[in-house]
Design a protein around this motif. Structure first.
Motif, short mmCIF file in Angstrom:
data_model
loop_
_atom_site.label_atom_id
_atom_site.label_comp_id
_atom_site.label_asym_id
_atom_site.label_seq_id
_atom_site.Cartn_x
_atom_site.Cartn_y
_atom_site.Cartn_z
N ALA A 20 0.67 -3.57 50.35
CA ALA A 20 1.74 -3.26 51.30
C ALA A 20 1.35 -3.69 52.71
O ALA A 20 2.15 -4.30 53.43
CB ALA A 20 2.05 -1.76 51.27
N GLU A 21 0.13 -3.39 53.09
CA GLU A 21 -0.36 -3.77 54.43
C GLU A 21 -0.34 -5.28 54.60
O GLU A 21 0.10 -5.80 55.63
CB GLU A 21 -1.78 -3.22 54.61
CG GLU A 21 -2.36 -3.48 55.99
CD GLU A 21 -3.76 -2.90 56.10
OE1 GLU A 21 -4.62 -3.59 56.67
OE2 GLU A 21 -3.99 -1.77 55.61
N ASP A 26 6.07 -0.85 53.57
CA ASP A 26 5.50 0.46 53.30
C ASP A 26 5.05 0.54 51.83
O ASP A 26 5.49 -0.24 50.98
CB ASP A 26 6.50 1.58 53.63
CG ASP A 26 7.73 1.53 52.75
OD1 ASP A 26 7.68 2.12 51.65
OD2 ASP A 26 8.73 0.90 53.15
N SER A 27 4.17 1.48 51.55
CA SER A 27 3.58 1.62 50.22
C SER A 27 4.62 1.92 49.15
O SER A 27 4.50 1.45 48.02
CB SER A 27 2.51 2.71 50.21
OG SER A 27 1.40 2.30 50.98
#
Length: 150
Positions: A20-21, A26-27
């Motif tokens: 995600a990063e 977002d996760s």
């Protein structure tokens, strides 16, 4: 779904967070996208492996480039948010349907199709790595690969 479970076992919260990063999402969205993308990639591989020529091509690719070692580098691969190798895999698996497939995953996950493509590019080497590892460990040939993808 042995291969899918094998990959999902590797994709813990930390790994999905790193993905995600790397993608700038977002996760929760990354997890939804992974859940949509993995079965899509597996279905594409299964469709290709259904023909003798497709199974032979997949078998050669696994022998040449996908021994499973990538599974020990999941964090690095996912943190990059995709790879050129993964993009090439998707091109082989989906051909001219790739854009449509990425749009489908983006629609399910609620992310844009470019991000879906990057995510799928990150996952594709993991899928082939898991498949190659299972093939090698079980001594399977080209005709057996379809069974691993069910």
């Amino acid at each position: 779904m042995y291969i899918m479970q094998s990959i999902m076992d590797q994709l813990d919260d930390r790994a999905v967070g790193k993905l995600a990063e790397g993608l700038g999402i977002d996760s929760g969205s990354a997890q939804q996208a992974v859940t949509a993308a993995l079965p899509t990639i597996l279905a594409g591989l299964q469709r290709n492996a259904a023909s003798d020529d497709g199974a032979a091509a997949l078998d050669r690719a696994l022998d040449k480039d996908h021994d499973g070692s990538v599974l020990g580098q999941i964090g690095d691969l996912l943190g990059q948010g995709g790879s050129s190798g993964g993009a090439a895999i998707l091109g082989h698996v989906f051909g001219n349907r790739r854009d449509r497939v990425e749009k489908g995953v983006s629609s399910v996950a609620g992310i844009d199709s470019g991000t879906a493509g990057q995510l799928m590019s990150a996952l594709a080497p993991l899928v082939l790595g898991a498949l190659g590892k299972a093939k090698r460990e079980s001594g399977l040939g080209p005709r057996d690969l379809g069974g691993l993808l069910e």
